[in-house]
Every structure is written in C-alpha cells, then in structure tokens.
Design a protein around this motif. Structure first.
Motif, PDB file in Angstrom:
ATOM      1  N   HIS A  44      58.505  90.588   6.461  1.00  0.00           N
ATOM      2  CA  HIS A  44      58.805  89.851   7.565  1.00  0.00           C
ATOM      3  C   HIS A  44      58.281  88.560   7.911  1.00  0.00           C
ATOM      4  O   HIS A  44      57.598  88.057   7.656  1.00  0.00           O
ATOM      5  N   PHE A  45      59.105  87.236   8.585  1.00  0.00           N
ATOM      6  CA  PHE A  45      58.706  86.425   9.775  1.00  0.00           C
ATOM      7  C   PHE A  45      57.585  86.535   9.605  1.00  0.00           C
ATOM      8  O   PHE A  45      56.501  85.241   9.128  1.00  0.00           O
ATOM      9  N   ASN A  46      56.775  87.818  10.545  1.00  0.00           N
ATOM     10  CA  ASN A  46      54.892  87.138  10.644  1.00  0.00           C
ATOM     11  C   ASN A  46      53.714  87.231   9.393  1.00  0.00           C
ATOM     12  O   ASN A  46      53.049  87.270   9.518  1.00  0.00           O
ATOM     13  N   ASP A  47      54.660  87.690   8.609  1.00  0.00           N
ATOM     14  CA  ASP A  47      54.216  88.565   7.359  1.00  0.00           C
ATOM     15  C   ASP A  47      53.572  86.711   6.325  1.00  0.00           C
ATOM     16  O   ASP A  47      52.564  86.868   6.701  1.00  0.00           O
ATOM     17  N   LEU A  48      54.393  86.233   6.498  1.00  0.00           N
ATOM     18  CA  LEU A  48      54.772  85.302   6.061  1.00  0.00           C
ATOM     19  C   LEU A  48      54.156  84.237   6.793  1.00  0.00           C
ATOM     20  O   LEU A  48      53.112  83.197   6.214  1.00  0.00           O
ATOM     21  N   LEU A  49      54.425  83.836   8.020  1.00  0.00           N
ATOM     22  CA  LEU A  49      53.319  83.386   8.592  1.00  0.00           C
ATOM     23  C   LEU A  49      51.575  83.469   9.068  1.00  0.00           C
ATOM     24  O   LEU A  49      50.807  82.351   8.504  1.00  0.00           O
ATOM     25  N   LYS A  50      51.363  85.117   8.432  1.00  0.00           N
ATOM     26  CA  LYS A  50      50.156  84.887   8.190  1.00  0.00           C
ATOM     27  C   LYS A  50      49.486  85.309   6.656  1.00  0.00           C
ATOM     28  O   LYS A  50      48.737  84.200   6.501  1.00  0.00           O
ATOM     29  N   GLU A  51      50.280  84.976   5.809  1.00  0.00           N
ATOM     30  CA  GLU A  51      50.149  84.548   3.868  1.00  0.00           C
ATOM     31  C   GLU A  51      49.780  83.111   4.054  1.00  0.00           C
ATOM     32  O   GLU A  51      48.653  82.583   3.239  1.00  0.00           O
ATOM     33  N   THR A  52      51.117  82.281   5.154  1.00  0.00           N
ATOM     34  CA  THR A  52      51.254  80.834   4.239  1.00  0.00           C
ATOM     35  C   THR A  52      49.782  80.612   5.467  1.00  0.00           C
ATOM     36  O   THR A  52      49.418  79.168   5.126  1.00  0.00           O
ATOM     37  N   GLN A  53      49.725  80.828   6.418  1.00  0.00           N
ATOM     38  CA  GLN A  53      48.394  79.784   7.292  1.00  0.00           C
ATOM     39  C   GLN A  53      49.448  78.676   8.006  1.00  0.00           C
ATOM     40  O   GLN A  53      48.467  77.410   8.150  1.00  0.00           O
ATOM     41  N   THR A  54      50.592  79.258   8.636  1.00  0.00           N
ATOM     42  CA  THR A  54      50.771  77.611   8.638  1.00  0.00           C
ATOM     43  C   THR A  54      51.716  78.381  10.249  1.00  0.00           C
ATOM     44  O   THR A  54      51.252  78.581  10.588  1.00  0.00           O
ATOM     45  N   THR A  55      52.057  77.192  10.697  1.00  0.00           N
ATOM     46  CA  THR A  55      52.043  77.024  11.971  1.00  0.00           C
ATOM     47  C   THR A  55      53.291  78.366  12.262  1.00  0.00           C
ATOM     48  O   THR A  55      54.860  77.493  11.336  1.00  0.00           O
ATOM     49  N   GLN A  56      54.362  78.167  13.739  1.00  0.00           N
ATOM     50  CA  GLN A  56      55.898  79.090  13.834  1.00  0.00           C
ATOM     51  C   GLN A  56      56.432  77.942  13.030  1.00  0.00           C
ATOM     52  O   GLN A  56      57.633  78.276  12.787  1.00  0.00           O
ATOM     53  N   GLY A  57      56.596  76.843  13.805  1.00  0.00           N
ATOM     54  CA  GLY A  57      57.614  75.581  14.190  1.00  0.00           C
ATOM     55  C   GLY A  57      57.129  75.249  12.355  1.00  0.00           C
ATOM     56  O   GLY A  57      58.625  75.512  11.508  1.00  0.00           O
ATOM     57  N   ASN A  58      56.486  75.376  10.938  1.00  0.00           N
ATOM     58  CA  ASN A  58      56.652  74.547  10.182  1.00  0.00           C
ATOM     59  C   ASN A  58      57.090  75.529   9.123  1.00  0.00           C
ATOM     60  O   ASN A  58      57.835  75.539   7.845  1.00  0.00           O
ATOM     61  N   LEU A  59      57.452  77.349   9.405  1.00  0.00           N
ATOM     62  CA  LEU A  59      57.224  77.949   8.675  1.00  0.00           C
ATOM     63  C   LEU A  59      59.262  77.939   9.220  1.00  0.00           C
ATOM     64  O   LEU A  59      59.347  78.468   8.460  1.00  0.00           O
ATOM     65  N   SER A  60      59.502  77.981   9.954  1.00  0.00           N
ATOM     66  CA  SER A  60      60.887  78.050  10.191  1.00  0.00           C
ATOM     67  C   SER A  60      61.518  76.804   9.579  1.00  0.00           C
ATOM     68  O   SER A  60      62.752  76.684   8.319  1.00  0.00           O
ATOM     69  N   HIS A  61      60.625  75.382   9.949  1.00  0.00           N
ATOM     70  CA  HIS A  61      61.513  74.545   9.235  1.00  0.00           C
ATOM     71  C   HIS A  61      61.355  74.665   6.843  1.00  0.00           C
ATOM     72  O   HIS A  61      62.329  74.486   6.979  1.00  0.00           O
ATOM     73  N   GLN A  62      60.449  75.146   6.879  1.00  0.00           N
ATOM     74  CA  GLN A  62      59.993  75.588   5.386  1.00  0.00           C
ATOM     75  C   GLN A  62      61.533  76.519   5.048  1.00  0.00           C
ATOM     76  O   GLN A  62      62.249  76.566   3.930  1.00  0.00           O
ATOM     77  N   LEU A  63      61.191  77.745   5.717  1.00  0.00           N
ATOM     78  CA  LEU A  63      62.711  79.317   5.827  1.00  0.00           C
ATOM     79  C   LEU A  63      63.719  78.213   5.592  1.00  0.00           C
ATOM     80  O   LEU A  63      64.624  78.608   4.663  1.00  0.00           O
ATOM     81  N   LYS A  64      63.862  77.022   6.374  1.00  0.00           N
ATOM     82  CA  LYS A  64      64.875  76.843   6.538  1.00  0.00           C
ATOM     83  C   LYS A  64      65.686  75.661   5.503  1.00  0.00           C
ATOM     84  O   LYS A  64      66.651  75.730   5.366  1.00  0.00           O
ATOM     85  N   LYS A  65      64.996  74.925   4.753  1.00  0.00           N
ATOM     86  CA  LYS A  65      65.015  74.097   3.818  1.00  0.00           C
ATOM     87  C   LYS A  65      65.484  75.486   2.610  1.00  0.00           C
ATOM     88  O   LYS A  65      66.677  74.776   1.474  1.00  0.00           O
ATOM     89  N   LEU A  66      64.898  76.600   2.724  1.00  0.00           N
ATOM     90  CA  LEU A  66      64.732  77.301   1.248  1.00  0.00           C
ATOM     91  C   LEU A  66      66.340  77.963   1.641  1.00  0.00           C
ATOM     92  O   LEU A  66      66.500  77.942   0.740  1.00  0.00           O
ATOM     93  N   HIS A  67      66.802  78.336   2.567  1.00  0.00           N
ATOM     94  CA  HIS A  67      68.225  79.305   2.945  1.00  0.00           C
ATOM     95  C   HIS A  67      68.814  77.688   2.818  1.00  0.00           C
ATOM     96  O   HIS A  67      69.891  78.176   1.959  1.00  0.00           O
ATOM     97  N   GLU A  68      69.044  76.313   3.199  1.00  0.00           N
ATOM     98  CA  GLU A  68      70.066  75.507   2.732  1.00  0.00           C
ATOM     99  C   GLU A  68      69.912  75.734   0.826  1.00  0.00           C
ATOM    100  O   GLU A  68      71.713  74.624   1.100  1.00  0.00           O
ATOM    101  N   ALA A  69      69.291  75.628   0.622  1.00  0.00           N
ATOM    102  CA  ALA A  69      68.937  75.617  -0.529  1.00  0.00           C
ATOM    103  C   ALA A  69      69.500  76.392  -2.273  1.00  0.00           C
ATOM    104  O   ALA A  69      69.894  77.013  -2.759  1.00  0.00           O
ATOM    105  N   GLN A  70      69.775  78.047  -0.687  1.00  0.00           N
ATOM    106  CA  GLN A  70      70.427  79.792  -0.590  1.00  0.00           C
ATOM    107  C   GLN A  70      69.157  79.520  -2.007  1.00  0.00           C
ATOM    108  O   GLN A  70      69.615  80.849  -2.677  1.00  0.00           O
ATOM    109  N   TYR A  71      68.154  79.591  -1.818  1.00  0.00           N
ATOM    110  CA  TYR A  71      66.652  80.018  -2.740  1.00  0.00           C
ATOM    111  C   TYR A  71      65.843  81.883  -2.229  1.00  0.00           C
ATOM    112  O   TYR A  71      66.220  82.088  -2.654  1.00  0.00           O
TER     113      TYR A  71
END
Length: 99
Positions: A28-55
């Motif tokens: 879940h998003f919140n689990d990744l947020l906790k584990e990566t210790q980043t901000t919601q905005g940064n996590l969203s941005h990084q997930l978007k990049k991985l999603h765009e690459a179809q990873y």
C-alpha cells in the motif's frame, strides 16, 4: 566489462520501492511511505516514473470509503531490478568465481 546501470533505478527511493516490492506481493502507498521515509509528493513522483516505465502496477481503489493505492511489481520491473543487481555485482566484483 561493465554494463550501464539503469538510470531509473539509480534513485535511492525508486531502488528502495523496487526492493520492497520484490519481497512482497503488493504494498500500500502508506506502507511504502513509511518504509522509504520520504514525503507523499516525492513518493508519488517516484511511483509515477516507475509506472511510466511499466516497472510497477498501480491500482487505485477504496477501503471503508477511504482511498487505497496498491502497488505491485510487473514482470518487466522484476527483470529490470534483477539485471540492475547483477550489474552492480559486476562493479563490486561479486560475480567472480573464487571457489
């Protein structure tokens, strides 16, 4: 001979996301947020990049009327991560057969 490292996975947060997703079926998003210790905005941005690459796959749903974002690793992402790890091992000379 050294192979080029996947620039998408050179980001610490994206690398952490991929590493986590490799060990679980989905997160879940919140689990990744906790584990990566980043901000919601940064996590969203990084997930978007991985999603765009179809990873990764991103599923947006609801649980008890609250938004729930579920992230899972795609086969393409798994292969990319494993290749990245193998290439890092070459840089660190961890693939040498010393036995």
């Amino acid at each position: 001979m050294f192979n080029e490292l996947d620039p998408l996975l050179n980001s610490p947060v994206r690398l952490a996301i991929m590493s986590i997703l490799l060990t679980v079926k989905h997160a879940h998003f919140n689990d990744l947020l906790k584990e990566t210790q980043t901000t919601q905005g940064n996590l969203s941005h990084q997930l978007k990049k991985l999603h765009e690459a179809q990873y990764i796959y991103i599923e947006k749903t609801y649980k008890n009327n609250y938004p729930l974002t579920i992230i899972s690793l795609s086969e393409k992402g798994k292969i990319a991560f494993e290749t990245y790890v193998e290439n890092i091992k070459k840089y660190l000379h961890l693939n040498e057969n010393n036995t």
